[in-house]
Design a protein around this motif. Structure first.
Motif, short mmCIF file in Angstrom:
data_model
loop_
_atom_site.label_atom_id
_atom_site.label_comp_id
_atom_site.label_asym_id
_atom_site.label_seq_id
_atom_site.Cartn_x
_atom_site.Cartn_y
_atom_site.Cartn_z
N UNK A 133 -15.14 -13.43 -0.35
CA UNK A 133 -14.07 -12.56 0.17
C UNK A 133 -14.58 -11.15 0.41
N UNK A 160 -16.07 -23.15 9.30
CA UNK A 160 -16.87 -22.08 8.68
C UNK A 160 -17.62 -22.59 7.45
N UNK A 182 -5.30 -1.67 8.12
CA UNK A 182 -5.59 -1.74 6.69
C UNK A 182 -6.56 -0.63 6.29
N UNK A 222 -10.68 -19.75 4.98
CA UNK A 222 -11.36 -19.77 6.27
C UNK A 222 -11.21 -21.13 6.94
N UNK A 237 2.25 1.86 -3.32
CA UNK A 237 1.24 2.41 -4.21
C UNK A 237 1.10 3.91 -4.01
N UNK A 238 1.00 4.30 -2.72
CA UNK A 238 0.82 5.71 -2.38
C UNK A 238 1.99 6.54 -2.90
N UNK A 256 -4.66 2.62 6.21
CA UNK A 256 -3.86 2.67 4.99
C UNK A 256 -4.74 2.96 3.79
N UNK A 257 -5.91 2.32 3.78
CA UNK A 257 -6.85 2.54 2.68
C UNK A 257 -7.30 3.99 2.60
N UNK A 280 0.84 -1.20 0.00
CA UNK A 280 0.00 0.00 0.00
C UNK A 280 0.88 1.25 0.00
N UNK A 295 -5.04 -5.50 12.86
CA UNK A 295 -4.64 -5.58 11.45
C UNK A 295 -5.71 -4.94 10.57
N UNK A 304 -14.74 -13.25 10.06
CA UNK A 304 -13.35 -13.67 9.93
C UNK A 304 -12.41 -12.46 9.92
N UNK A 320 -5.55 6.54 3.36
CA UNK A 320 -4.43 7.27 2.74
C UNK A 320 -4.43 7.07 1.23
N UNK A 321 -4.49 5.80 0.82
CA UNK A 321 -4.42 5.49 -0.61
C UNK A 321 -5.56 6.17 -1.35
#
Lengths: 266, 274, 320
Positions: free
Chosen positions: B119, C110, B35, C106, A186-187, B38-39, A183, B31, B24, B41-42
């Motif tokens: 996902x 699940x 994320x 998973x 990328x930035x 960070x997202x 990331x 974490x 999940x 920022x992007x």
């Protein structure tokens, strides 16, 4: 086999691998052309409002857009080159095998990534650029010397780009999850190389800083060399200096990583 | 009986699968938070680029910064909604190529619902958050003569925009039934559309504006209705005044077209197996 | 017996486009399944075999509703699979050996919890089936492991459980023992046998492994080039193919081809020789004679594989 021939073969392999994805290449050309169109119109409006922004006239701003689209995949500005596969090998631990092979890890990946870059320059870069030059007024020089200088600058840019991504990939030895590093890549890639806005249009001190960073060597410097906005020799020195620094840093970090692998027993 | 109400069945399967992925994701809260950060920022970068432009100019294509921010906020937020809801469908080409689509076809649920929820990436809320922030700034900073209708139109635009972008995602996924390696073409329409709509329509060539109004009608995400809210002329002459209220209709038509494209794509897969 | 699976003159034709030059493409039609007819009764366990590309997977894909047939009539439990795919899905279980139906990233549990809801399995029934599968397939310690971290054998067992939670009336197994070690294979086969005996689940088994068939199926169907070339008991297949087993012997040194009664040397490579002898005959007398007359270092017996049997069937048909 001599070292030169070995790495030549590796580079050819990198070239061929990407050459097999014809549909993906065509799709990439289309996407780069669409994004180029969108950007060109916004830049035209911007330069309409503020002629000679960053020392470019409108034709030069347009040229910059299409160079950006042409070099986007070549220089893997947002990532997407060898580092994906390399990080996967680090993650799975297969890299331990690579470290014991009688070839130089860094040189191996550099050769492979240069092969990829060359293919993407020809396969993905040329068509959007030619389209842009035909449809919009651009500042493309007729002078062969300038094009040769541009070619040198692009090759140096490929090495700098590799140097940055090699460091990013090596972070995988210490970080559990590579998402954050990618990331960040990328930035910085989009922002500091001039993809978002030419670096010479950045205001004040921020402009000074980004123009001194290694990312400037990727898009800004080759563009300026082509359009005669920068003297080739100092430009090459700037790029080469960053290339050497990044490759040396990559080498040091790689040594530390190798020790770590040995300590952990692979 | 199951199968007789595919929409209800699809929605049910979608909810079940998405919920499984969200659970999940939230197992690793730190974490996840990183994320999303960070997202932010992007995704914020393209707005920073706009800010940089406005550090050099006062207007772009005749629009002020708050007005551009209004367009940007609407475009980014509705795109973010669609990407969160259905962005996973972009992996369809991979599933066709590696044959895992077959495993979805033996489950008692519509394939589209399964592909879209697979996902389910909650981290994509960073785009929605970032877009809403810019939209909030625009609402505060711009000089809009608010009426009850205009107030109602803002959430309406985000919602309809989300549906229109979702339809684009589905159509793109349907295209991947035919061309599995060409998933990047989809980016030109999704990400490209989003980027296009972040700038004023006055910036672009007439033909391009005509194209995204009548053929690939993303202009109804924000350009047309936002022009009404901002009290500006419509992007094209001759577009009737009521066009600002057309987004729900346009969204419905897009869904219908995307649905037909999806059905055709799935049908071709089921008759060729590739 | 009622026909649970009915296949009546079914055809599947594919348009194949092949690149022949830079921009040139050649189009031709491939008949993957050609006028195929058979029926399977409720509770039967049938082996469905044939060489690669014979049309096995295409048949299974049509029976599960993934693919639409080009012509002919298909019914599974009275349902037309391609028209009522989701309705049929409640009544069938599918295990693709090469691709998992589990959710890759998973934990295994699940996938089961989701199946519970998606298939609308009554709670008590779900618990009962899950407990039974966990016990018989030894999944207890794997339930919290992400699927991608499972070994092939563990994953296959997990897949079989997933296919059975909703009490399917028919189970399609595509290469369920491929790549498994001997112990895992035995576990999987034992479980399937029990399932069939207790619940009367109809099983259609696609495999390359003759032992799968020998241990599980009373009936075998052989397909080749999209056509059914044999339908009957396994023993009959051996007769029809007159298959041979292979004895691979390592001698102390290079020697001319050995001479042994009722076996013939088909290949010599340094000190190693390959001897073919009829499948129906015991290897013992051949081995005894070899050991008595030649300097024997090592030997192994290879079972005939399906490809060889079918190839032989064909070669003989062409002659007669």
């Amino acid at each position: 086999m001599g070292a030169g021939r070995l790495y030549g073969a590796v580079a050819a392999g990198g070239f061929r691998r990407y050459a097999t994805y014809r549909a993906a290449t065509a799709a990439g050309v289309f996407t780069n052309t669409v994004f180029g169109l969108i950007l060109v119109y916004t830049y035209l409006a911007l330069w309409d409002e503020k002629p000679h922004l960053g020392g470019y006239d409108q034709a030069q701003a347009v040229t910059f857009v299409w160079l950006g689209q042409a070099l986007y995949a070549t220089l893997a500005i947002q990532g997407g080159g060898f580092e994906i596969e390399f990080m996967e090998r680090i993650r799975t631990g297969e890299v331990a095998i690579d470290l014991y092979r009688p070839v130089d890890l860094q040189a191996w990946w550099l050769a492979s990534d240069l092969g990829r870059a060359l293919f993407q320059l020809l396969g993905r870069g040329v068509v959007p650029f030619v389209f842009g030059a035909l449809v919009f007024p651009t500042a493309v020089p007729g002078d062969v010397g300038r094009w040769l200088a541009f070619a040198v600058a692009v090759v140096l840019a490929m090495v700098v780009s590799f140097g940055i991504r090699y460091l990013v990939a090596l972070s995988g030895f210490w970080l559990m999850d590579g998402t954050g590093a990618l990331q960040a890549l990328m930035v910085t890639g989009i922002f500091c190389s001039g993809m978002a806005l030419p670096l010479n249009a950045f205001p004040g001190a921020l402009g000074e800083v980004v123009r001194a960073l290694p990312w400037a060597a990727q898009l800004q410097v080759p563009a300026d060399v082509l359009m005669g906005k920068a003297d080739p020799v100092p430009a090459f020195v700037f790029q080469a200096a960053w290339a050497v620094v990044l490759l040396a840093a990559g080498r040091l970090v790689q040594l530390a990583a190798a020790r770590r692998v040995v300590v952990q027993g692979g | 009986m199951a199968g007789s109400r595919p929409l209800a069945e699809g929605w049910r399967a979608y909810r079940l699968i998405a919920a499984m992925w969200i659970r999940s994701t939230l197992t690793y809260r730190v974490s996840f938070a990183l994320t999303v950060l960070g997202g932010l920022l992007v995704t914020g970068l393209d707005f920073v680029a706009i800010l940089l432009m406005f550090s050099r100019v006062d207007v772009l294509g005749g629009y002020s910064l708050p007005e551009v921010a209004f367009l940007y906020g609407l475009s980014a937020t509705s795109f973010g909604l669609a990407d969160l809801a259905i962005g996973s469908a972009g992996r369809l080409g991979t599933r066709v190529r590696d044959g895992t689509l077959d495993t979805l076809l033996v489950r008692p649920a519509p394939v589209l619902a399964q592909v879209a929820a697979d996902r389910f990436a909650l981290r994509r809320i960073s785009r929605i958050m970032q877009g809403s922030l810019v939209l909030g700034y625009a609402l505060v900073a711009s000089d809009i003569g608010w009426t009850p209708v205009k107030v109602l139109m803002v959430p309406g635009m985000v919602l309809c925009g989300g549906v229109i972008f979702s339809a684009v995602f589905v159509a793109g996924a349907a295209f991947q039934f035919v061309a599995q390696d060409a998933s990047e073409v989809q980016n030109a329409f999704t990400y490209g559309g989003q980027t296009l709509l972040q700038y004023p329509p006055t910036v672009f060539g007439r033909e391009l504006v005509r194209g995204v109004t009548f053929i690939f009608p993303v202009a109804f995400v924000n350009w047309v209705p936002a022009a009404y809210v901002l009290g500006r002329p419509y992007p094209l002459d001759g577009v009737p005044r009521w066009a600002a209220f057309a987004p729900p209709v346009v969204a419905a038509v897009c869904c219908l077209a995307a649905g037909l494209a999806w059905r055709a794509g799935l049908r071709s897969y089921r008759s060729t197996g590739s | 017996m009622d026909a649970f699976i009915e296949v009546d003159r079914v055809e599947k034709v594919f348009d194949v486009r092949r690149r022949t030059g830079f921009m040139k493409r050649e189009r031709r039609q491939v008949r993957a399944v050609d006028s195929l007819s058979f029926t399977v009764a409720r509770g039967e366990m049938v082996g469905y075999i044939g060489p690669n590309g014979a049309g096995k997977s295409t048949t299974v894909k049509m029976l599960t509703g993934i693919l639409m047939p080009s012509a002919g009539r298909l019914r599974v439990a009275g349902i037309d699979p391609s028209r009522e795919r989701t309705r049929l899905a409640h009544r069938i279980g599918v295990v693709f050996g090469q691709r998992t139906t589990l959710w890759w990233d998973l934990p295994l549990i699940d996938s089961y919890r989701l199946a519970h809801r998606i298939y609308r399995i009554p709670d008590a029934r779900y618990r009962e089936n899950l407990d039974r599968c966990v016990e018989l397939l030894q999944l207890e310690s794997l339930l919290d492991v992400p699927v991608r971290q499972l070994s092939l054998g563990q994953r296959m067992r997990g897949d079989i459980a997933a296919a059975l939670l909703h009490d399917p009336e028919v189970l399609y197994l595509d290469e369920p023992t491929i790549g498994l070690d001997v112990v895992s294979k035995a576990k999987v086969r034992g479980f399937l046998r029990e399932l069939n005996a207790e619940r009367g689940t109809t099983v259609l088994l696609t495999t390359h492994d003759l032992q799968d068939i020998e241990q599980l199926c009373s009936r075998v169907m052989v397909i080749d080039h999209g056509r059914l070339v044999y339908d009957g008991p396994l023993a009959g297949l051996h007769e029809a193919g007159e298959s041979e087993r292979m004895l691979v012997v390592d001698l102390e040194r290079e020697l001319p081809p050995v001479r042994v009664a009722s076996a013939r040397v088909v290949r010599v490579e340094g000190p190693r020789q390959w001897l073919a002898f009829p499948a129906g005959q015991s290897a013992a007398p051949v081995v005894a004679q070899l050991a008595a007359e030649y300097p024997l270092v090592d030997l192994s017996v290879r079972e005939p594989d399906i490809e060889a049997v079918i190839a032989k069937m064909y070669a003989e048909k062409a002659v007669s």
